[in-house]
Design an enzyme around this catalytic site. Structure first.
Site, PDB file in Angstrom:
ATOM      1  N   LEU A 263       5.856   9.972   4.652  1.00 32.43           N
ATOM      2  CA  LEU A 263       5.251   9.121   3.550  1.00 32.43           C
ATOM      3  C   LEU A 263       3.880  10.172   3.392  1.00 32.43           C
ATOM      4  O   LEU A 263       3.073  10.469   4.396  1.00 32.43           O
ATOM      5  CB  LEU A 263       4.801   7.893   3.920  1.00 32.43           C
TER       6      LEU A 263
ATOM      7  N   LYS B 273       7.336   4.745  -1.000  1.00 36.62           N
ATOM      8  CA  LYS B 273       6.879   3.539   0.080  1.00 36.62           C
ATOM      9  C   LYS B 273       7.771   2.455  -0.241  1.00 36.62           C
ATOM     10  O   LYS B 273       7.330   1.241  -0.935  1.00 36.62           O
ATOM     11  CB  LYS B 273       5.288   3.232  -0.193  1.00 36.62           C
TER      12      LYS B 273
ATOM     13  N   GLU C 106       7.041  11.017  11.793  1.00 37.46           N
ATOM     14  CA  GLU C 106       5.977  10.368  11.737  1.00 37.46           C
ATOM     15  C   GLU C 106       6.098   9.044  12.950  1.00 37.46           C
ATOM     16  O   GLU C 106       6.736   8.965  13.568  1.00 37.46           O
ATOM     17  CB  GLU C 106       6.029   9.246  10.563  1.00 37.46           C
TER      18      GLU C 106
ATOM     19  N   TYR D 103       5.747  -1.006  -2.019  1.00 40.23           N
ATOM     20  CA  TYR D 103       4.361  -1.886  -1.532  1.00 40.23           C
ATOM     21  C   TYR D 103       3.493  -0.907  -1.195  1.00 40.23           C
ATOM     22  O   TYR D 103       3.680   0.147  -1.112  1.00 40.23           O
ATOM     23  CB  TYR D 103       4.831  -2.725  -0.207  1.00 40.23           C
TER      24      TYR D 103
HETATM   25  N1  PDD Z   1       2.104   2.226   6.711  1.00 43.49           N
HETATM   26  N2  PDD Z   1       3.926   6.873   7.442  1.00 43.49           N
HETATM   27  C1  PDD Z   1       4.518   5.612   7.042  1.00 43.49           C
HETATM   28  C2  PDD Z   1       5.995   5.497   7.503  1.00 43.49           C
HETATM   29  C3  PDD Z   1       3.766   4.392   6.966  1.00 43.49           C
HETATM   30  O1  PDD Z   1       4.258   3.235   6.636  1.00 43.49           O
HETATM   31  C4  PDD Z   1       2.403   4.580   6.685  1.00 43.49           C
HETATM   32  C5  PDD Z   1       1.513   3.311   6.295  1.00 43.49           C
HETATM   33  C6  PDD Z   1       1.879   5.948   6.878  1.00 43.49           C
HETATM   34  C7  PDD Z   1       0.277   6.145   6.412  1.00 43.49           C
HETATM   35  O2  PDD Z   1      -0.094   5.943   5.009  1.00 43.49           O
HETATM   36  P1  PDD Z   1      -1.480   5.473   4.552  1.00 43.49           P
HETATM   37  O3  PDD Z   1      -2.367   6.319   5.257  1.00 43.49           O
HETATM   38  O4  PDD Z   1      -1.270   5.712   3.071  1.00 43.49           O
HETATM   39  O5  PDD Z   1      -1.555   3.970   4.986  1.00 43.49           O
HETATM   40  C8  PDD Z   1       2.507   6.921   7.141  1.00 43.49           C
HETATM   41  C9  PDD Z   1       1.315   0.712   6.264  1.00 43.49           C
HETATM   42  C10 PDD Z   1      -0.124   0.843   6.531  1.00 43.49           C
HETATM   43  C11 PDD Z   1       2.160  -0.147   6.583  1.00 43.49           C
HETATM   44  O6  PDD Z   1       3.307  -0.316   6.529  1.00 43.49           O
HETATM   45  O7  PDD Z   1       1.590  -1.192   6.939  1.00 43.49           O
END
Ligand code: PDD
Length: 281
Positions: A201, A144, A176, A33
Site C-alpha cells: 500500500l 486499500k 509490509e 476504506y
Molecule cells: N492501515 N500498509 C498497509 C497494509 C496498511 O493497512 C496501512 C494502513 C499502511 C500505512 O498506510 P498509511 O500510512 O496511509 O496509514 C501500509 C490502516 C492504518 C488500517 O488499516 O488501520
C-alpha cells in the site's frame, strides 16, 4: 459513552447504525476504506488520504461518494460530535446493497460509513517485536480494499507467538507489516524501505516520512529488503496513520540496537508529529 457514527448521510448513535445484510462490502469485501489520524481535534494528512481514496475507488470502478469538500466537512463534523482530540477516523465506501451476484452491478447507491476511534498517538513508544510470516494476500495491495482477512490472521498469529506484529515476506523479501509500511536503517545510516508497486500500500505516512528524511539530508534507498538484512540493521521502524512512526526493536527473535528505540527513529517520531500538527486542517 456511545459514539456518533455516520451512515449514508445521517449522524446516529452507534447502537442504531445499520447497513443491509446484502451490502457487497459485507458479502464480497467490495469496498474501499481510509483511516485518517486526528491530532488536537484536527485532521492529519487530508490531501493524501482523499487522493488515495479516489484512486482506490477508481481501481475497482467506483466513484467518490461526494465532493472532497463535502467529505472533509463530514470528517470535521465527526470530530466535533465525538469530541475527538486524538485518534482516528475510519471511512468505508462500498458498492452498495443488492441481491448476491458475482457480477458487479452498475448504478447501485454506495454505502458510506464513518466512525471515530479515540487513541493516544503521541505518547512514549517502547518499540515492537515482529515475526515474519508468508504474505498470503492478493496481488493488488496498492488498493486499500476492506479485504483484510489475511492481514488480520497474520497479526493474530504474531500475537499468539507473544509478539506485537508480523512482517510479511514474499519471495524472500519483506512486503509490509499487517497494517503498516516497514523500514530499516543500516549501520551506515541509510534508510531502506520497499519501493512502491502493487505489492504494498502506498502509505500516506510513508510519503511524508520520506519527504522529511530527505529534508534532514538522510540517505534513502527504496528497494525490497530481507529479514536477515533487518536483523543486521541498526534500527527499524514502521509507519501508519494510526501509529505514526513506531520503532521496531526485534525481528524474528533478534534484538536491534540493544532492544530499545534508536536515535534516528526517535528523531523521526518527533519530526513527523511536529509536521503533522502544522499541516493538519
Ligand atoms: N492501515 N500498509 C498497509 C497494509 C496498511 O493497512 C496501512 C494502513 C499502511 C500505512 O498506510 P498509511 O500510512 O496511509 O496509514 C501500509 C490502516 C492504518 C488500517 O488499516 O488501520
Amino acid at each position: 459513552m456511545s459514539r456518533t457514527v455516520y451512515v449514508n448521510g445521517a449522524y446516529v448513535p452507534e447502537e442504531e447504525a445499520k447497513v443491509s445484510v446484502f451490502d457487497r462490502g459485507f458479502l464480497f469485501a467490495d469496498g474501499i476504506y481510509e483511516v485518517t489520524a486526528v491530532l488536537d481535534g484536527k485532521i492529519c494528512e487530508w490531501e493524501g488520504h482523499v487522493a488515495r481514496l479516489e484512486r482506490s475507488l477508481g481501481e475497482i470502478g467506483m466513484k467518490m461518494p461526494m465532493s472532497v469538500s463535502g467529505l472533509l466537512e463530514v470528517h470535521r463534523e465527526m470530530v466535533k460530535r465525538n469530541n475527538l482530540e486524538e485518534g482516528a477516523i475510519y471511512l468505508q465506501v462500498t458498492r452498495g446493497a443488492t441481491d448476491r451476484d458475482f457480477l458487479m452491478p452498475e448504478g447501485l447507491e454506495q454505502t458510506v460509513i464513518l466512525f471515530t476511534q479515540a487513541k493516544k498517538l503521541t505518547g512514549e513508544k517502547t518499540g515492537l517485536r515482529v515475526v515474519s510470516v508468508p504474505d498470503i494476500r492478493w496481488g493488488r495491495r496498492d488498493i486499500k480494499t476492506v479485504q483484510l482477512l489475511a492481514a488480520s490472521l497474520m497479526k493474530t498469529e504474531a500475537k499468539k507467538q507473544g509478539k506485537d506484529d508480523c512482517w510479511m515476506v514474499e519471495e524472500g523479501f519483506v512486503t509490509e507489516g499487517s497494517s503498516n509500511n516497514t523500514y530499516i536503517i543500516t549501520k551506515e545510516g541509510k534508510i531502506i524501505t520497499r519501493n512502491l508497486t502493487n505489492s504494498i500500500l502506498p502509505g500516506i505516512t510513508r510519503k511524508s516520512v520520506l519527504r522529511l528524511v530527505k529534508e534532514l539530508d538522510m540517505e534513502i534507498e527504496e528497494r525490497p529488503f530481507t529479514i536477515e538484512e533487518a536483523q543486521n540493521a541498526a534500527e527499524a521502524f514502521m509507519t501508519a496513520a494510526t501509529s505514526f512512526v513506531t520503532p521496531v526493536i526485534e525481528v524474528d527473535g533478534v534484538g536491534l540496537g540493544g532492544g530499545t528505540p534508536g536515535p534516528v527513529t526517535k528523531r523521526l517520531i518527533e519530526v513527523y508529529i511536529e509536521e503533522s500538527r502544522k499541516a493538519s486542517c
